[in-house]
Design a protein around this motif. Structure first.
Motif, mmCIF file in Angstrom:
data_model
loop_
_atom_site.group_PDB
_atom_site.id
_atom_site.type_symbol
_atom_site.label_atom_id
_atom_site.label_comp_id
_atom_site.label_asym_id
_atom_site.label_seq_id
_atom_site.Cartn_x
_atom_site.Cartn_y
_atom_site.Cartn_z
ATOM 1 N N UNK A 61 0.861 -1.181 0.000
ATOM 2 C CA UNK A 61 0.000 0.000 0.000
ATOM 3 C C UNK A 61 0.901 1.237 0.000
ATOM 4 N N UNK A 62 1.146 1.773 -1.182
ATOM 5 C CA UNK A 62 2.169 2.806 -1.342
ATOM 6 C C UNK A 62 1.611 4.227 -1.390
ATOM 7 N N UNK A 63 0.361 4.386 -1.081
ATOM 8 C CA UNK A 63 -0.222 5.723 -1.136
ATOM 9 C C UNK A 63 -0.128 6.385 0.230
ATOM 10 N N UNK A 64 0.452 7.596 0.249
ATOM 11 C CA UNK A 64 0.540 8.345 1.495
ATOM 12 C C UNK A 64 1.490 7.756 2.505
ATOM 13 N N UNK A 65 2.640 7.226 2.058
ATOM 14 C CA UNK A 65 3.626 6.722 3.007
ATOM 15 C C UNK A 65 4.092 7.861 3.923
ATOM 16 N N UNK A 66 4.306 7.593 5.206
ATOM 17 C CA UNK A 66 4.681 8.674 6.134
ATOM 18 C C UNK A 66 5.953 9.387 5.701
ATOM 19 N N UNK A 67 5.903 10.702 5.718
ATOM 20 C CA UNK A 67 7.058 11.524 5.369
ATOM 21 C C UNK A 67 7.920 11.752 6.611
ATOM 22 N N UNK A 68 9.198 12.088 6.433
ATOM 23 C CA UNK A 68 10.018 12.478 7.585
ATOM 24 C C UNK A 68 9.470 13.756 8.215
ATOM 25 N N UNK A 69 10.015 14.129 9.331
ATOM 26 C CA UNK A 69 9.556 15.318 10.039
ATOM 27 C C UNK A 69 9.793 16.578 9.207
ATOM 28 N N UNK B 130 14.747 5.395 -2.522
ATOM 29 C CA UNK B 130 15.408 4.245 -3.124
ATOM 30 C C UNK B 130 14.443 3.234 -3.716
ATOM 31 N N UNK B 131 13.587 2.650 -2.918
ATOM 32 C CA UNK B 131 12.818 1.535 -3.453
ATOM 33 C C UNK B 131 11.328 1.587 -3.168
ATOM 34 N N UNK B 132 10.923 2.278 -2.173
ATOM 35 C CA UNK B 132 9.514 2.247 -1.789
ATOM 36 C C UNK B 132 8.824 3.534 -2.242
ATOM 37 N N UNK B 133 8.544 3.634 -3.506
ATOM 38 C CA UNK B 133 7.986 4.863 -4.053
ATOM 39 C C UNK B 133 6.523 5.044 -3.664
#
Length: 634
Positions: free
Chosen positions: A240-248, A320-323
């Motif tokens: 589920x690659x939509x809206x992956x948590x961004x860094x701070x 890198x890999x988890x777009x």
């Protein structure tokens, strides 16, 4: 077949006088008669003799589907062809007075081709040959993965005595390989570049920029709270690659706001000015998967910015890999960069006549870009071969146009239980795509490094190579393996903090001048003769070995757990491998057969072994292996 560049090299050598220190210029005997030691030669006359033999070779036939029968010799030219020619105990990065180098060159790679062919290899896989960045270099020579210009070759690969460019020598090398009936695969680096890449000044929008106010010692992977890490892992596991948590926000604010203008600096590299007028620098890379990987930043390389949305203008785990799913939209593609990258392999096809490409960090490239790279290369040459640095030989990678993947075999060889697990899994699923059959590569510990430099390392090297050769895989000889070289090339995967403390970059051959122990071959009998014997047996039974169908990788039960057996079956015929994985003592065990009695001929030694009362009982020395062609109904 083409010979013109080989003849150019021959003419350049003929124009030279014999070297003044010829009596002290030595080459490994292994390159000449496959024995340890060194012999004194004149470098001019010796190379002329090697080239003369190659040019006199009749043109060899090459099969259209050669990749199915490929046996790979993996060569890092700068290291694998290096030697202490003057015997002073060091590998000098500067050329000798004669103009010949001690570090590896493409001329010496040409001279090594007959040696490599005698091992049984028919495919040469070359690590990157392109120019290396000058800024923030690791070691004394820099990393071949810090690519400064992807279209120019490293000048260190030329012999100054000849006055020829490395590009001419690479063309000659490929001509020589083709004359020997061998194919050449180059590794291409498309995900990273050096921090002083030629592209930076022309296309600053292809890179990530860090504000100059950020102290170098504080820059690295973003920190995530444990609950955020759990969420990332959970989403990725479910694809589920939509809206992956961004860094701070504070982490993201370290990066410059676009557009950025870049200016070259006298001391090398580039300085940028961002849209807010703030000074910035190229952001160096780091290992960003898993997202809590705490390795230090890679100071000599940077990631290429594959996508354009400003909300992704930072380096983090999804670089890198988890777009994120948002980046699958074609409007987000950094089209100028993609166009440049996808044109590199066709250029090498036209210029050099290469036969295939290994895609470095293929698991980290956008799928659409990989597809474009493959499509454009195959338009130029339909039989062009692609290998992917991916760890899972899945149907999806096969359907992307790849012929093989790196695979996970080197990561399970340390434990026979894991080997059984992997092969049982492949027996149930079938092998969708060949993987590299090897216990090591330049990023992993060498087998003798894991198991000891002396007999234990030799024993397990023998076991793993023989087992690899009977898998539906691409036999992969990591250069130096055949002489039991134990020192690591790079500390990439499966190393610990103690290893990293013991082997800083300046001691590692990936970054500094070094050579194999060609003279003493680790004080042990080298494996080159054994490698040749195993590969010869393999070539006579390819129809069985290359079968990756479900049920073709059966693991029979052996009474001693240290003795591993593998039955390969195809077309009504079966080949049985039995080997002792124990590295320190002989082991005795038996395997049961349907037939009450039979005489089995070990294909490696010619020894006759008897099945009696439905049992074959064997006592095997450490690392010893046997191969049997089974009679019917077994």
């Amino acid at each position: 077949m083409h010979r013109e560049h080989l003849e150019i090299v021959q003419s350049a050598l003929r124009a030279l006088s014999p070297a003044p220190e010829s009596s002290s210029y030595r080459v490994p005997r292994m390159w000449v008669d496959e024995q340890p030691g060194a012999i004194a030669v004149d470098p001019v006359l010796w190379h002329l003799e090697q080239l003369g033999e190659l040019l006199a070779s009749p043109s060899a036939d090459t099969a259209v589907d050669w990749h199915r029968e490929a046996v790979v010799y993996n060569l890092f030219v700068r290291f694998g062809c290096a030697f202490d020619h003057d015997g002073d105990g060091r590998i000098a990065p500067e050329p000798l007075a004669s103009g010949f180098r001690e570090t590896g060159t493409l001329l010496k790679a040409i001279a090594m081709l007959p040696y490599i062919k005698k091992l049984g290899a028919n495919t040469i896989y070359l690590l990157p040959l392109t120019t290396i960045g000058e800024k923030e270099r690791k070691g004394t020579l820099g990393s071949p993965y810090a690519v400064q210009d992807p279209l120019r070759l490293d000048p260190m690969l030329a012999e100054p005595a000849l006055g020829l460019q490395p590009e001419t020598l690479l063309k000659a090398f490929i001509e020589a390989a083709h004359l020997q009936g061998m194919h050449v695969v180059l590794e291409f680096v498309f995900r990273t570049a050096s921090v002083d890449s030629r592209w930076i000044g022309e296309h600053p929008e292809w890179f990530y920029w860090l504000k100059e106010s950020v102290p170098p010692e504080s820059y690295g992977p973003p920190h995530f709270q444990q609950d955020t890490l759990n969420e990332i892992y959970s989403l990725v596991d479910r694809h589920e690659m939509e809206g992956l948590p961004a860094p701070s926000e504070s982490y993201r604010n370290q990066f410059a706001r676009r557009p950025v203008t870049a200016e070259p600096q006298k001391e090398g590299g580039y300085r940028g000015i961002d849209a807010d007028g703030e000074a910035c620098r190229i952001a160096s890379a780091f290992s960003d998967w898993p997202p809590d990987d705490r390795q230090p930043a890679w100071t000599d390389v940077t990631y290429l910015r594959m996508h354009t949305p400003p909300e992704f203008d930072y380096i983090a785990y999804n670089t890198i890999r988890m777009y994120d799913a948002a980046l699958t939209n074609p409007e987000t593609h950094n089209t100028g960069l993609w166009e440049e990258i996808s044109g590199i392999i066709p250029r090498f096809q036209r210029e050099y006549g290469i036969d295939g490409a290994m895609m470095d960090m293929g698991h980290a490239l956008p799928a659409a870009l990989k597809k474009e790279i493959v499509t454009r290369a195959r338009k130029t040459r339909p039989d062009f071969v692609f290998w992917d640095e991916n760890f899972d030989p899945t149907p999806a990678i096969r359907d992307e146009g790849f012929n093989a993947v790196f695979g996970s075999f080197p990561f399970v060889v340390s434990d026979i239980i894991y080997i059984r697990g992997l092969l049982n899994f492949l027996n149930k699923t079938g092998v969708a795509l060949p993987f590299f059959g090897t216990g090591e590569n330049h990023n992993t510990p060498r087998v003798p490094f894991r198991y000891g430099e002396q007999e234990a390392g030799r024993s397990f090297s023998t076991f793993i190579f023989t087992l690899s050769a009977v898998l539906p895989a691409v036999p992969f000889i990591h250069s130096g393996m055949e002489i039991l070289e134990w020192r690591p090339v790079n500390l990439g995967l499966n190393f610990n903090d103690e290893d990293r403390a013991m082997w800083p970059p300046e001691t590692l051959p990936l970054f500094s001048a070094a050579s194999f122990d060609w003279e003493r071959t680790n004080s042990l009998q080298p494996l080159n003769g054994y490698v040749k014997k195993v590969l010869d047996v393999r070539s006579r039974h390819l129809d069985i070995i290359l079968s990756g169908e479900q049920g073709s990788l059966v693991i029979p039960i052996v009474s001693d757990d240290a003795i591993f057996a593998l039955k390969r079956t195809a077309g009504g015929r079966s080949l049985l491998f039995i080997g002792n994985s124990a590295i320190d003592n002989p082991r005795t065990g038996y395997i049961e057969f349907k037939k009450e009695s039979a005489a089995l001929d070990d294909l490696l030694t010619g020894t006759i072994c008897m099945v009696e009362n439905h049992r074959l009982e064997l006592t095997l020395k450490p690392g010893q292996c046997m191969l049997f062609l089974l009679p019917d109904e077994n």
